[in-house]
Design a protein around this motif. Structure first.
Motif, PDB file in Angstrom:
ATOM      1  N   GLY A   8      89.458   0.649  33.433  1.00 37.75           N
ATOM      2  CA  GLY A   8      90.893   0.536  33.601  1.00 37.75           C
ATOM      3  C   GLY A   8      91.427   1.086  34.905  1.00 37.75           C
ATOM      4  O   GLY A   8      92.561   0.815  35.265  1.00 37.75           O
ATOM      5  N   LEU A   9      90.646   1.866  35.626  1.00 36.96           N
ATOM      6  CA  LEU A   9      91.139   2.422  36.883  1.00 36.96           C
ATOM      7  C   LEU A   9      90.960   1.465  38.057  1.00 36.96           C
ATOM      8  O   LEU A   9      91.631   1.599  39.070  1.00 36.96           O
ATOM      9  N   GLN A  10      90.067   0.508  37.934  1.00 40.91           N
ATOM     10  CA  GLN A  10      89.863  -0.451  39.020  1.00 40.91           C
ATOM     11  C   GLN A  10      91.136  -1.233  39.338  1.00 40.91           C
ATOM     12  O   GLN A  10      91.485  -1.384  40.511  1.00 40.91           O
ATOM     13  N   PRO A  11      91.900  -1.711  38.350  1.00 37.87           N
ATOM     14  CA  PRO A  11      93.150  -2.404  38.699  1.00 37.87           C
ATOM     15  C   PRO A  11      94.137  -1.488  39.416  1.00 37.87           C
ATOM     16  O   PRO A  11      94.863  -1.923  40.306  1.00 37.87           O
ATOM     17  N   GLU A  12      94.144  -0.214  39.047  1.00 39.25           N
ATOM     18  CA  GLU A  12      95.048   0.730  39.697  1.00 39.25           C
ATOM     19  C   GLU A  12      94.668   0.926  41.162  1.00 39.25           C
ATOM     20  O   GLU A  12      95.523   0.934  42.049  1.00 39.25           O
ATOM     21  N   SER A  68      98.915  -8.260  35.053  1.00 35.12           N
ATOM     22  CA  SER A  68      98.016  -9.208  34.380  1.00 35.12           C
ATOM     23  C   SER A  68      96.620  -8.635  34.231  1.00 35.12           C
ATOM     24  O   SER A  68      96.004  -8.722  33.165  1.00 35.12           O
ATOM     25  N   VAL A  69      96.110  -8.053  35.304  1.00 34.20           N
ATOM     26  CA  VAL A  69      94.754  -7.510  35.263  1.00 34.20           C
ATOM     27  C   VAL A  69      94.692  -6.297  34.342  1.00 34.20           C
ATOM     28  O   VAL A  69      93.725  -6.121  33.594  1.00 34.20           O
ATOM     29  N   ALA A  70      95.718  -5.460  34.358  1.00 35.52           N
ATOM     30  CA  ALA A  70      95.735  -4.294  33.477  1.00 35.52           C
ATOM     31  C   ALA A  70      95.739  -4.726  32.017  1.00 35.52           C
ATOM     32  O   ALA A  70      95.102  -4.084  31.168  1.00 35.52           O
ATOM     33  N   ALA A  71      96.431  -5.819  31.694  1.00 35.02           N
ATOM     34  CA  ALA A  71      96.437  -6.334  30.324  1.00 35.02           C
ATOM     35  C   ALA A  71      95.050  -6.792  29.912  1.00 35.02           C
ATOM     36  O   ALA A  71      94.625  -6.582  28.771  1.00 35.02           O
ATOM     37  N   VAL A  72      94.302  -7.390  30.837  1.00 36.45           N
ATOM     38  CA  VAL A  72      92.933  -7.815  30.537  1.00 36.45           C
ATOM     39  C   VAL A  72      92.062  -6.590  30.283  1.00 36.45           C
ATOM     40  O   VAL A  72      91.269  -6.553  29.337  1.00 36.45           O
ATOM     41  N   PHE A  73      92.210  -5.554  31.118  1.00 37.08           N
ATOM     42  CA  PHE A  73      91.392  -4.356  30.947  1.00 37.08           C
ATOM     43  C   PHE A  73      91.740  -3.601  29.660  1.00 37.08           C
ATOM     44  O   PHE A  73      90.874  -2.973  29.066  1.00 37.08           O
ATOM     45  N   ARG A  74      92.997  -3.639  29.245  1.00 38.37           N
ATOM     46  CA  ARG A  74      93.392  -2.995  27.991  1.00 38.37           C
ATOM     47  C   ARG A  74      92.890  -3.774  26.781  1.00 38.37           C
ATOM     48  O   ARG A  74      92.835  -3.249  25.682  1.00 38.37           O
ATOM     49  N   GLY A  75      92.568  -5.043  26.988  1.00 37.94           N
ATOM     50  CA  GLY A  75      92.090  -5.868  25.891  1.00 37.94           C
ATOM     51  C   GLY A  75      93.195  -6.601  25.161  1.00 37.94           C
ATOM     52  O   GLY A  75      92.946  -7.244  24.152  1.00 37.94           O
ATOM     53  N   SER A  76      94.426  -6.517  25.645  1.00 37.85           N
ATOM     54  CA  SER A  76      95.532  -7.187  24.966  1.00 37.85           C
ATOM     55  C   SER A  76      95.618  -8.672  25.321  1.00 37.85           C
ATOM     56  O   SER A  76      96.329  -9.411  24.671  1.00 37.85           O
ATOM     57  N   VAL A  77      94.895  -9.086  26.345  1.00 36.05           N
ATOM     58  CA  VAL A  77      94.861 -10.488  26.763  1.00 36.05           C
ATOM     59  C   VAL A  77      93.401 -10.867  26.969  1.00 36.05           C
ATOM     60  O   VAL A  77      92.628 -10.104  27.532  1.00 36.05           O
ATOM     61  N   ALA A  78      93.035 -12.059  26.515  1.00 34.17           N
ATOM     62  CA  ALA A  78      91.670 -12.530  26.720  1.00 34.17           C
ATOM     63  C   ALA A  78      91.451 -12.862  28.188  1.00 34.17           C
ATOM     64  O   ALA A  78      92.322 -13.425  28.841  1.00 34.17           O
ATOM     65  N   ALA A  79      90.300 -12.501  28.691  1.00 33.92           N
ATOM     66  CA  ALA A  79      89.982 -12.737  30.103  1.00 33.92           C
ATOM     67  C   ALA A  79      89.474 -14.159  30.275  1.00 33.92           C
ATOM     68  O   ALA A  79      88.343 -14.472  29.940  1.00 33.92           O
ATOM     69  N   THR A  80      90.321 -15.028  30.768  1.00 36.65           N
ATOM     70  CA  THR A  80      89.895 -16.396  31.063  1.00 36.65           C
ATOM     71  C   THR A  80      89.598 -16.530  32.551  1.00 36.65           C
ATOM     72  O   THR A  80      88.589 -17.068  32.938  1.00 36.65           O
ATOM     73  N   ALA A  81      90.487 -16.047  33.364  1.00 39.19           N
ATOM     74  CA  ALA A  81      90.287 -16.050  34.819  1.00 39.19           C
ATOM     75  C   ALA A  81      91.085 -14.896  35.383  1.00 39.19           C
ATOM     76  O   ALA A  81      92.220 -14.640  34.972  1.00 39.19           O
ATOM     77  N   MET A  82      90.506 -14.175  36.307  1.00 36.93           N
ATOM     78  CA  MET A  82      91.207 -13.051  36.913  1.00 36.93           C
ATOM     79  C   MET A  82      92.186 -13.591  37.949  1.00 36.93           C
ATOM     80  O   MET A  82      91.810 -14.368  38.823  1.00 36.93           O
ATOM     81  N   PRO A  83      93.438 -13.192  37.879  1.00 40.57           N
ATOM     82  CA  PRO A  83      94.431 -13.665  38.842  1.00 40.57           C
ATOM     83  C   PRO A  83      94.293 -12.950  40.166  1.00 40.57           C
ATOM     84  O   PRO A  83      93.619 -11.934  40.274  1.00 40.57           O
TER      85      PRO A  83
END
Length: 112
Positions: A8-12, A68-83
């Motif tokens: 989760g720190l990588q998006p930050e 968007s990326v933080a939501a993927v890392f939290r798991g609240s959104v499925a990772a289809t493609a990284m924006p």
């Protein structure tokens, strides 16, 4: 393969690097507004202010990407493609166009 040390720190870190990059773009544009008009003419003020505006728009896009990326890392959104590819492309195109315009003006100034 082990899990990342700091999930989760990588998006930050990426968002902070975008912030530094766009701050440098805005500062460079403001410095050009202050320094270049006596040398290159009054149109550089408009160009510099356009640079500040571009930095602001890109910053807003970077914030949206971070969310968007933080939501993927939290798991609240499925990772289809990284924006974010479009953001890098926009910054690259803006920088390349500015450099080409500056180069063209310098060549014309020297030729004339």
């Amino acid at each position: 393969m082990s899990a990342p040390q700091d999930p989760g720190l990588q998006p930050e870190r990426t968002e902070l690097s975008w912030r530094r990059t766009l701050l440098a773009l805005a500062v460079g544009a403001l410095v050009s507004v202050r320094v270049l008009p006596p040398v290159l003419g009054g149109w550089t003020v408009a160009t510099g202010l356009l640079g500040v505006l571009a930095a602001a728009v890109l910053w807003l896009l970077a914030r949206r990407r971070h969310a968007s990326v933080a939501a993927v890392f939290r798991g609240s959104v499925a990772a289809t493609a990284m924006p974010g590819g479009g953001l890098l492309l926009a910054l690259t195109v803006f920088t390349a166009v500015g450099a080409l315009l500056g180069l063209g003006y310098a060549v014309l100034l020297r030729a004339g």
